[in-house]
Design a protein around this motif. Structure first.
Motif, PDB file in Angstrom:
ATOM      1  N   THR A 120     164.809  61.786   8.305  1.00  0.00           N
ATOM      2  CA  THR A 120     166.437  61.868   8.361  1.00  0.00           C
ATOM      3  C   THR A 120     166.680  62.763   9.699  1.00  0.00           C
ATOM      4  O   THR A 120     165.651  63.143  10.518  1.00  0.00           O
ATOM      5  N   GLY A 121     167.860  62.788   9.975  1.00  0.00           N
ATOM      6  CA  GLY A 121     168.243  63.799  10.917  1.00  0.00           C
ATOM      7  C   GLY A 121     167.889  65.267  10.591  1.00  0.00           C
ATOM      8  O   GLY A 121     167.302  65.567   9.431  1.00  0.00           O
ATOM      9  N   ALA A 122     168.503  66.243  11.431  1.00  0.00           N
ATOM     10  CA  ALA A 122     168.349  67.877  11.021  1.00  0.00           C
ATOM     11  C   ALA A 122     169.381  68.380  10.068  1.00  0.00           C
ATOM     12  O   ALA A 122     170.369  68.000   9.977  1.00  0.00           O
ATOM     13  N   TYR A 123     168.408  68.782   8.990  1.00  0.00           N
ATOM     14  CA  TYR A 123     169.343  69.393   7.683  1.00  0.00           C
ATOM     15  C   TYR A 123     170.474  68.231   7.122  1.00  0.00           C
ATOM     16  O   TYR A 123     171.522  68.688   6.952  1.00  0.00           O
ATOM     17  N   PRO A 124     169.754  67.437   6.406  1.00  0.00           N
ATOM     18  CA  PRO A 124     170.480  66.229   5.667  1.00  0.00           C
ATOM     19  C   PRO A 124     171.150  66.957   4.636  1.00  0.00           C
ATOM     20  O   PRO A 124     170.524  67.927   3.822  1.00  0.00           O
ATOM     21  N   HIS A 125     172.237  66.642   4.265  1.00  0.00           N
ATOM     22  CA  HIS A 125     173.070  67.261   3.149  1.00  0.00           C
ATOM     23  C   HIS A 125     173.786  66.344   2.218  1.00  0.00           C
ATOM     24  O   HIS A 125     173.182  65.683   1.483  1.00  0.00           O
ATOM     25  N   GLY A 126     175.167  66.063   2.331  1.00  0.00           N
ATOM     26  CA  GLY A 126     175.882  65.042   1.585  1.00  0.00           C
ATOM     27  C   GLY A 126     175.454  63.674   1.816  1.00  0.00           C
ATOM     28  O   GLY A 126     175.146  63.308   2.882  1.00  0.00           O
ATOM     29  N   LEU A 127     175.241  62.742   0.772  1.00  0.00           N
ATOM     30  CA  LEU A 127     175.080  61.596   0.798  1.00  0.00           C
ATOM     31  C   LEU A 127     175.777  60.530  -0.290  1.00  0.00           C
ATOM     32  O   LEU A 127     175.829  60.934  -1.378  1.00  0.00           O
ATOM     33  N   ARG A 128     175.738  59.452   0.248  1.00  0.00           N
ATOM     34  CA  ARG A 128     176.397  58.445  -0.773  1.00  0.00           C
ATOM     35  C   ARG A 128     176.103  57.189  -0.568  1.00  0.00           C
ATOM     36  O   ARG A 128     175.604  56.749   0.619  1.00  0.00           O
ATOM     37  N   LEU A 129     175.899  56.365  -1.574  1.00  0.00           N
ATOM     38  CA  LEU A 129     175.605  55.080  -1.632  1.00  0.00           C
ATOM     39  C   LEU A 129     176.766  54.161  -1.119  1.00  0.00           C
ATOM     40  O   LEU A 129     177.762  54.317  -1.584  1.00  0.00           O
ATOM     41  N   SER A 130     176.207  52.997  -0.230  1.00  0.00           N
ATOM     42  CA  SER A 130     177.347  51.821   0.105  1.00  0.00           C
ATOM     43  C   SER A 130     177.772  51.263  -1.126  1.00  0.00           C
ATOM     44  O   SER A 130     177.002  51.292  -2.454  1.00  0.00           O
ATOM     45  N   PRO A 131     179.001  50.663  -1.297  1.00  0.00           N
ATOM     46  CA  PRO A 131     179.415  50.049  -2.762  1.00  0.00           C
ATOM     47  C   PRO A 131     178.418  49.051  -3.220  1.00  0.00           C
ATOM     48  O   PRO A 131     178.230  48.739  -4.301  1.00  0.00           O
TER      49      PRO A 131
END
Length: 502
Positions: A316-327
């Motif tokens: 990923t990019g630098a320092y991945p944090h919050g994430l959510r799946l598309s509906p």
């Protein structure tokens, strides 16, 4: 496991006000503000002797002319049998005209609803809060579009005065507004908060009002439920067993873990999977997989939950944090804090399909239910970026409160709730409510200090917010857009999720 019965009749049609459970500087601050008000004569239409205690104190700080004008407006609204319809406006009207109309239309229905309370004092205050918010939004319009110095001065004065009075009214409601019925049991299920400071998860049963604190082997930063509701997932750094000076008992040098808890028996030892350095958030899909952001190595760890092992890693990019799946589950959006981007992950190919530049310090993402837009909190801009998911481009940004962290859309797609944590030195206590149609904040809800995690119940009735500095969870009635209860939980509550009881 620690089991605590909280003083809330959650399943019995009533909820104690937030002030009954809140303690400390937050409440003291509001009391000091109220004491600074100057008493003025009451309007004849609202005899002051009919109001007692905090109600009288708060109302004395308002001018007779203001009270009279407000009451006349409310009486006109009460005369209607249904909420006021949207005011027609030409699509060719200037942007400021449309903004004024949107501000006025947004306050009508909440005002009409507010004055339907059984108690006349409560009806007045609940009607006045959206009225004041409407005045604030109109003042912001002239600040943006006007060019006369005097109107800008008036606008600033309106915003300052109305925000102060809203805070006083909401504080008064928390102490006096418990005559209304709020049955959290109708939504049911359990709210789980990840208590990073205490290496526990608090489970709040909405039907009974009890809170169970479950010890786990990590200082959990975030939690999620599997779609079938069988497993509770948490990610964090292993607990060291020795609390540091801030009460965060975890070993920052150890590899992070995904913790898998069986909800049929929370006392049963958890399954753990080593996933990497500094895990942040986790989400589960319908294919038996968990996706966890691993900030220390700039990747997503994909875990097969049945096997209990990592089966893939995605850069990923630098320092991945919050994430959510598309509906539809086809894509995973990941907020990369340090490079100001969002990684778009193809969940079938398990690769990064795109990277979108969004702004300074993106922390979390949230999709509208139809998947056409994704909202991204920009912590260091005090704004939220709006992504068109079809074009994968930022279509605009929305000003919110200081230090926005987590956010989530309502099931009907009409609103996005954004928790404003502020900074460590100056923790904030608000949630910004974005109207997705207008693209503006139409309400600011006061919660506890350090508002951080956000989750909306699947029926859209309630919004749950963790207050990381207050060790509590605020429960917002989504229809009224106001806090109806504050529940003490474990130390440093961070992520939060709600699921239905099995």
């Amino acid at each position: 496991m620690k089991r605590t019965a909280i003083a809330l009749s959650l399943g019995l049609s009533a909820v104690l006000p937030a002030a009954a459970l809140a303690e400390g500087e937050h409440e003291t601050h509001h009391s000091a503000e109220q004491q600074g008000q100057v008493a003025t004569p009451a309007s004849p239409a609202m005899p002051m002797e009919s109001m007692n205690g905090p109600s009288s104190t708060m109302m004395q700080g308002m001018s007779a002319e203001c009270v009279t004008a407000m009451q006349k407006m409310m009486q006109a609204i009460m005369a209607t049998s249904s909420p006021v319809a949207a005011t027609p406006v030409s699509k060719d009207a200037p942007a400021f005209t449309q903004a004024y109309i949107e501000a006025m239309d947004a306050m009508h229905a909440p005002m009409a609803q507010g004055v339907m309370a059984d108690d006349p004092d409560i009806a007045f205050v609940r009607g006045m809060i959206p009225h004041h918010q409407g005045a604030i939004e109109m003042a912001r319009v002239v600040q943006q579009h006007g060019d006369d110095p005097q109107t800008k001065v008036w606008a600033a004065q309106v915003i300052e005065a109305q925000e102060r009075e809203i805070a006083e009214m909401e504080n008064w409601l928390s102490e006096n507004g418990n005559s209304a019925s709020f049955d959290l049991g109708r939504t049911g299920g359990t709210v789980y908060s990840a208590n990073e400071g205490g290496s526990t998860i608090s489970a709040l049963d909405l039907a009974t009002g009890t809170v169970n604190d479950v010890a786990i082997p990590v200082a959990p930063h975030n939690v999620d439920l599997t779609p079938d509701g069988r497993l509770l997932l948490a990610v964090g750094t292993p607990a060291s067993g020795n609390d540091d000076s801030e009460g965060h008992g975890h070993d920052g040098d150890a590899a992070g873990l995904l913790v898998i808890l069986d909800l049929r028996d929370l006392a049963k030892p958890a399954t753990t999977v080593e996933i990497g350095s500094h895990p942040a958030h986790v989400v589960a899909d319908r294919n038996g997989r968990a996706f966890a952001s691993v900030s220390g190595s700039n990747e997503i760890a994909v875990v097969d939950l049945a096997q209990g092992k990592v089966v893939a890693r995605i850069g990923t990019g630098a320092y991945p944090h919050g994430l959510r799946l598309s509906p539809d589950g086809a894509e995973l959006y990941v907020a990369n804090v340090e490079d100001g981007s969002v990684s778009v992950i193809d969940t079938q190919r398990l690769n990064e399909a795109a990277r979108i530049s969004v702004g300074a310090a993106p922390v979390q993402v949230g999709f509208t239910p139809d998947g056409t837009r994704a909202y991204v909190s920009l912590r260091d801009e005090d704004r939220v970026a709006v992504i068109d998911t079809a074009s994968r481009e930022v279509e605009g940004k929305i000003d919110v409160g200081p230090g926005p962290i987590q956010l989530m859309a309502t099931p009907d797609g009409k609103y996005v709730y954004v928790a404003n944590q502020g900074s460590e030195a100056a923790p904030n206590d608000t949630v910004s409510v974005i109207n997705t149609e207008s693209g503006q904040v139409t309400k600011t809800v006061k919660t506890g200090l350090g508002a951080h995690g956000v989750w909306v119940s699947s029926d859209g009735a309630f919004v749950f917010v963790t207050n990381i500095s207050d060790d509590s969870v605020s429960i917002i009635d989504a229809q009224r857009q106001e806090v109806v209860a504050t529940v003490p939980v474990g130390d440093g509550p961070n992520g939060i999720v709600h699921g239905h009881s099995r």
